[in-house]
Design a protein around this motif. Structure first.
Motif, PDB file in Angstrom:
ATOM      1  N   THR A   9     -57.864 -42.068  15.422  1.00 30.76           N
ATOM      2  CA  THR A   9     -58.792 -41.036  15.859  1.00 30.76           C
ATOM      3  C   THR A   9     -58.454 -40.634  17.278  1.00 30.76           C
ATOM      4  O   THR A   9     -58.389 -41.481  18.158  1.00 30.76           O
ATOM      5  CB  THR A   9     -60.245 -41.553  15.802  1.00 30.76           C
ATOM      6  OG1 THR A   9     -60.516 -41.973  14.472  1.00 30.76           O
ATOM      7  CG2 THR A   9     -61.212 -40.470  16.199  1.00 30.76           C
ATOM      8  N   ARG A  11     -59.605 -38.678  20.489  1.00 28.87           N
ATOM      9  CA  ARG A  11     -60.849 -38.203  21.059  1.00 28.87           C
ATOM     10  C   ARG A  11     -60.577 -37.310  22.248  1.00 28.87           C
ATOM     11  O   ARG A  11     -59.653 -37.532  23.015  1.00 28.87           O
ATOM     12  CB  ARG A  11     -61.701 -39.393  21.468  1.00 28.87           C
ATOM     13  CG  ARG A  11     -62.100 -40.205  20.252  1.00 28.87           C
ATOM     14  CD  ARG A  11     -63.352 -40.971  20.509  1.00 28.87           C
ATOM     15  NE  ARG A  11     -63.932 -41.366  19.252  1.00 28.87           N
ATOM     16  CZ  ARG A  11     -64.054 -42.610  18.841  1.00 28.87           C
ATOM     17  NH1 ARG A  11     -63.635 -43.580  19.603  1.00 28.87           N
ATOM     18  NH2 ARG A  11     -64.606 -42.883  17.693  1.00 28.87           N
ATOM     19  N   LEU A  39     -72.013 -37.755  21.095  1.00 33.34           N
ATOM     20  CA  LEU A  39     -71.701 -38.861  20.195  1.00 33.34           C
ATOM     21  C   LEU A  39     -72.769 -39.105  19.141  1.00 33.34           C
ATOM     22  O   LEU A  39     -72.569 -39.906  18.247  1.00 33.34           O
ATOM     23  CB  LEU A  39     -71.475 -40.144  21.001  1.00 33.34           C
ATOM     24  CG  LEU A  39     -70.315 -40.076  21.992  1.00 33.34           C
ATOM     25  CD1 LEU A  39     -70.263 -41.333  22.851  1.00 33.34           C
ATOM     26  CD2 LEU A  39     -69.003 -39.882  21.265  1.00 33.34           C
ATOM     27  N   GLY A  41     -74.626 -38.952  15.846  1.00 31.39           N
ATOM     28  CA  GLY A  41     -74.282 -38.521  14.492  1.00 31.39           C
ATOM     29  C   GLY A  41     -72.808 -38.282  14.282  1.00 31.39           C
ATOM     30  O   GLY A  41     -72.424 -37.458  13.468  1.00 31.39           O
ATOM     31  N   GLY A  42     -71.961 -38.940  15.011  1.00 31.68           N
ATOM     32  CA  GLY A  42     -70.518 -38.730  14.910  1.00 31.68           C
ATOM     33  C   GLY A  42     -70.048 -37.893  16.087  1.00 31.68           C
ATOM     34  O   GLY A  42     -70.781 -37.067  16.602  1.00 31.68           O
ATOM     35  N   GLU A  43     -68.842 -38.129  16.500  1.00 28.72           N
ATOM     36  CA  GLU A  43     -68.347 -37.432  17.690  1.00 28.72           C
ATOM     37  C   GLU A  43     -68.156 -35.952  17.410  1.00 28.72           C
ATOM     38  O   GLU A  43     -67.556 -35.561  16.422  1.00 28.72           O
ATOM     39  CB  GLU A  43     -67.028 -38.037  18.149  1.00 28.72           C
ATOM     40  CG  GLU A  43     -66.580 -37.453  19.468  1.00 28.72           C
ATOM     41  CD  GLU A  43     -65.522 -38.287  20.137  1.00 28.72           C
ATOM     42  OE1 GLU A  43     -64.640 -37.681  20.742  1.00 28.72           O
ATOM     43  OE2 GLU A  43     -65.572 -39.524  20.059  1.00 28.72           O
ATOM     44  N   HIS A  44     -68.713 -35.145  18.285  1.00 26.79           N
ATOM     45  CA  HIS A  44     -68.514 -33.709  18.238  1.00 26.79           C
ATOM     46  C   HIS A  44     -68.569 -33.166  19.656  1.00 26.79           C
ATOM     47  O   HIS A  44     -68.842 -33.913  20.597  1.00 26.79           O
ATOM     48  CB  HIS A  44     -69.513 -33.016  17.304  1.00 26.79           C
ATOM     49  CG  HIS A  44     -70.952 -33.264  17.623  1.00 26.79           C
ATOM     50  ND1 HIS A  44     -71.594 -34.463  17.388  1.00 26.79           N
ATOM     51  CD2 HIS A  44     -71.875 -32.448  18.148  1.00 26.79           C
ATOM     52  CE1 HIS A  44     -72.855 -34.371  17.767  1.00 26.79           C
ATOM     53  NE2 HIS A  44     -73.058 -33.164  18.235  1.00 26.79           N
ATOM     54  N   PHE A  58     -67.516 -30.019  15.123  1.00 28.36           N
ATOM     55  CA  PHE A  58     -67.124 -31.286  14.531  1.00 28.36           C
ATOM     56  C   PHE A  58     -65.685 -31.084  14.061  1.00 28.36           C
ATOM     57  O   PHE A  58     -65.459 -30.399  13.060  1.00 28.36           O
ATOM     58  CB  PHE A  58     -68.017 -31.632  13.333  1.00 28.36           C
ATOM     59  CG  PHE A  58     -69.421 -31.990  13.702  1.00 28.36           C
ATOM     60  CD1 PHE A  58     -69.813 -33.312  13.791  1.00 28.36           C
ATOM     61  CD2 PHE A  58     -70.353 -30.997  13.961  1.00 28.36           C
ATOM     62  CE1 PHE A  58     -71.116 -33.643  14.125  1.00 28.36           C
ATOM     63  CE2 PHE A  58     -71.656 -31.313  14.292  1.00 28.36           C
ATOM     64  CZ  PHE A  58     -72.042 -32.641  14.384  1.00 28.36           C
TER      65      PHE A  58
END
Length: 71
Positions: A9, A11, A39, A41-44, A58
């Motif tokens: 992943t 980032r 961060l 609910g998931g990285e966006h 996302f």
């Protein structure tokens, strides 16, 4: 180990660029700057696109990150 798949992943950090490629006819590559890393609910990311508008993103498999130090 045979059959093992490693997922890496990448980032982004504030200031990095995001490039979204497209395979759709008539659509062009989108480029933007990361303004904020979120961060929950998931990285966006909150991104300012080259056309000036901002949106939450996302990243999918068609997106790549260009780190500031790679320019």
């Amino acid at each position: 180990m045979p059959g093992k798949v490693e997922v890496v992943t990448v980032r982004a950090a504030v200031g990095d660029k995001i490039v979204v490629e497209t395979e759709s006819v008539g659509r062009t590559r989108r480029r933007g700057e990361v303004l904020e890393v979120l961060l929950t609910g998931g990285e966006h990311y909150r991104v300012r696109w080259d056309d000036g508008h901002e949106s939450l993103m996302f990243p999918g498999p068609d997106a790549r990150i260009v780190h500031v130090d790679e320019d």
